[in-house]
Scaffold this active site. Structure first.
Site, PDB file in Angstrom:
ATOM      1  N   GLY A  88       0.818  -1.204   0.000  1.00 36.76           N
ATOM      2  CA  GLY A  88       0.000   0.000   0.000  1.00 36.76           C
ATOM      3  C   GLY A  88       0.848   1.249   0.000  1.00 36.76           C
ATOM      4  O   GLY A  88       0.479   2.272  -0.609  1.00 36.76           O
ATOM      5  N   SER A  89       1.975   1.220   0.686  1.00 37.52           N
ATOM      6  CA  SER A  89       2.869   2.374   0.694  1.00 37.52           C
ATOM      7  C   SER A  89       3.450   2.621  -0.695  1.00 37.52           C
ATOM      8  O   SER A  89       3.566   3.774  -1.139  1.00 37.52           O
ATOM      9  CB  SER A  89       3.994   2.167   1.709  1.00 37.52           C
ATOM     10  OG  SER A  89       3.471   2.080   3.016  1.00 37.52           O
ATOM     11  N   ASP A 196      -7.387   1.489   3.882  1.00 39.23           N
ATOM     12  CA  ASP A 196      -8.115   0.884   4.995  1.00 39.23           C
ATOM     13  C   ASP A 196      -9.610   0.782   4.719  1.00 39.23           C
ATOM     14  O   ASP A 196     -10.378   0.487   5.644  1.00 39.23           O
ATOM     15  CB  ASP A 196      -7.925   1.722   6.269  1.00 39.23           C
ATOM     16  CG  ASP A 196      -6.501   1.713   6.773  1.00 39.23           C
ATOM     17  OD1 ASP A 196      -5.733   0.830   6.362  1.00 39.23           O
ATOM     18  OD2 ASP A 196      -6.156   2.598   7.584  1.00 39.23           O
ATOM     19  N   SER A 217      -4.251  -1.263   0.195  1.00 42.43           N
ATOM     20  CA  SER A 217      -3.202  -2.103   0.771  1.00 42.43           C
ATOM     21  C   SER A 217      -3.758  -3.501   0.992  1.00 42.43           C
ATOM     22  O   SER A 217      -4.918  -3.667   1.373  1.00 42.43           O
ATOM     23  CB  SER A 217      -2.717  -1.540   2.104  1.00 42.43           C
ATOM     24  OG  SER A 217      -1.818  -2.452   2.729  1.00 42.43           O
ATOM     25  N   HIS A 222      -5.380  -6.043   6.451  1.00 41.48           N
ATOM     26  CA  HIS A 222      -6.407  -5.330   5.693  1.00 41.48           C
ATOM     27  C   HIS A 222      -7.577  -6.228   5.279  1.00 41.48           C
ATOM     28  O   HIS A 222      -7.619  -7.404   5.600  1.00 41.48           O
ATOM     29  CB  HIS A 222      -5.774  -4.629   4.500  1.00 41.48           C
ATOM     30  CG  HIS A 222      -4.974  -3.439   4.916  1.00 41.48           C
ATOM     31  ND1 HIS A 222      -3.679  -3.547   5.385  1.00 41.48           N
ATOM     32  CD2 HIS A 222      -5.280  -2.117   4.970  1.00 41.48           C
ATOM     33  CE1 HIS A 222      -3.232  -2.347   5.704  1.00 41.48           C
ATOM     34  NE2 HIS A 222      -4.184  -1.454   5.470  1.00 41.48           N
TER      35      HIS A 222
END
Length: 443
Positions: A88-89, A196, A217, A222
């Site tokens: 996700g980052s 999220d 993510s 998650h």
């Protein structure tokens, strides 16, 4: 020479499913002994079979499962396209960096431009702004929704504001009426961090489909998991191409993995100061990275996505049950959904009323001693974190609520692996501690 009949692929997968049916059985819950995790993965035999199926291809990097997973993700969210990445980052980095590409044209983001965001957020929602040389403008959040204060967003728009990049905190959509209105009025890009919030809706439309770019993510905490992994959604094919370039070393070539000469002119380009005919597969238009994921991860994601409606339903059932158990307990500020939204809750955020005597750290230690997992609401006030001291930023107001989040807020789990017994035990331990602290104050 062996005369044994070689195993068939389907036979192998049937054996895998049989094995997984036994290996994935959860132990019986024993209050005080069995951990109550704040988050976690929920796997079934079909998930394991999909993983093995992809590994039997021997392809390993992105392939047939990746293509199908990307199409299914885009279809579920309601976006034009989805690009699978390794976290996700990384998704946030690619989604934002793509908008800085010279190939975008006059609207490209440039160093020194401003981007509106919240102070009480996750680091890698803000990091791409700083890593690309832009200036974050921090606004405060509301206690209860933990999303941006709408009036401060309006106040924050300045002559150099070019984008908004924020997350739907713990699955609770931010005020998309205000945000999309500001984007239209001031010609701003919207980068929607939906990491999220898979399955959340605002006015009936799924989050992840509003932004010019948006992200997910798939870390095990998650809504669905690929182990590690993430995705970028895009509306524009031009923007998607830049997302893929930043993901794939920054190269100009847009051939899929394992394919050559998609453009039918692999040795017919002349770009930059390179000699004419320089191999397009080794021509680079961006300072990029290798942020690709594997086909095994995509296979797991595809299997998980087929269960997303069940996962969302269970999360919201668990949220509702916790709310019922904790409603009316003096000293607890319980979460509330943003108006016009239906969250797909990632967690159950609680703020301890500053007027109440409960010490947050003491409560969290008590919960931990009873095997109950908790998490803080991300980084609290990011500007008080060591990494962000002295950054070039603009701040709207005093960020008082972000400071409250930093010192008085935390969240409990609602993920589908939690049972009603676990939630009832969790609520009982919280309530006993909070009421005990109140009794001690009165005494």
């Amino acid at each position: 020479m062996s005369t044994d009949t070689p195993p068939t692929r389907e036979g192998i997968l049937d054996d895998v499913r049989r094995y997984a049916r036994g290996s994935l059985v959860a132990p019986a819950f024993v209050p005080g002994e069995t951990p109550v995790p704040v988050s976690g993965k929920v796997l079934d035999p079909e998930d394991i079979a999909f993983l093995v199926d992809a590994s039997l291809d021997g392809w390993l990097t992105s392939g047939r499962f990746t293509e199908e997973f990307q199409r299914a993700l885009a279809g579920y969210v309601g976006a034009r396209s989805a690009t699978f990445v390794n976290s996700g980052s990384s998704a946030n980095l690619c989604a934002f960096s793509a908008l800085t590409s010279p190939k975008i044209g006059a609207r490209r983001l440039r160093p020194g431009d401003e981007v509106l965001t919240v102070a009480a957020g996750f680091p890698t929602t803000v990091n791409p702004i700083l890593q690309n040389g832009l200036k974050p403008v921090f606004v405060d959040v509301e206690i209860g929704t933990y999303d941006a204060v709408a009036e401060q967003l309006r106040e924050a728009v300045g002559p150099r504001t070019r984008a908004i990049m924020m997350a739907h905190t713990l699955g609770n959509p931010f005020d998309l009426d205000t945000v999309t209105e500001l984007c239209r009025e001031h010609d701003l890009w919207l980068v929607e961090d939906s990491c999220d919030a898979l399955g959340s809706t605002y006015r009936g439309q799924r989050t992840g489909s509003f932004g010019d770019t948006a992200t997910l993510s798939f870390y095990p905490a998650h809504h669905i998991t690929t182990g590690e992994g993430g995705a970028v959604f895009t509306k524009s094919p031009l923007v998607r191409r830049q997302v893929e370039s930043f993901r794939d070393w920054g190269r100009d070539c847009y051939c899929e993995t394992g394919k050559d000469d998609t453009c039918a002119k692999r040795f017919g380009w002349q770009l930059g100061d390179l000699p004419e005919g320089y191999d397009h597969k080794y021509t680079y238009s961006h300072i990029g990275y290798n942020l690709k994921a594997t086909d095994m991860q995509a296979a797991l994601g595809l299997s998980q996505l087929r269960k997303i409606d069940f996962f969302v339903e269970r999360r919201n059932e668990n949220f509702a049950h916790l709310y019922e158990l904790l409603d009316g307990v003096e000293g607890l500020v319980l979460p509330r959904a943003t108006e016009h939204s239906q969250p797909s809750w990632f967690g159950f955020p609680i703020t301890l009323d500053p007027a109440h005597p409960v010490n947050r750290e003491a409560l969290l230690r008590h919960l931990d001693a009873h095997g109950i997992g908790t998490r803080l609401v991300f980084a609290g006030n990011l500007l008080r974190q060591p990494a962000y001291r002295g950054i070039d930023a603009r701040v709207i107001g005093d960020l008082r609520n972000s400071d409250v989040v930093m010192t008085r807020s935390f969240w409990l789990g609602v993920y589908p692996g939690l049972t009603k017994e676990m939630l009832e035990y969790t609520a009982e331990v919280v309530v006993d501690f909070v009421r005990g602290a109140r009794r001690e104050q009165v005494a």
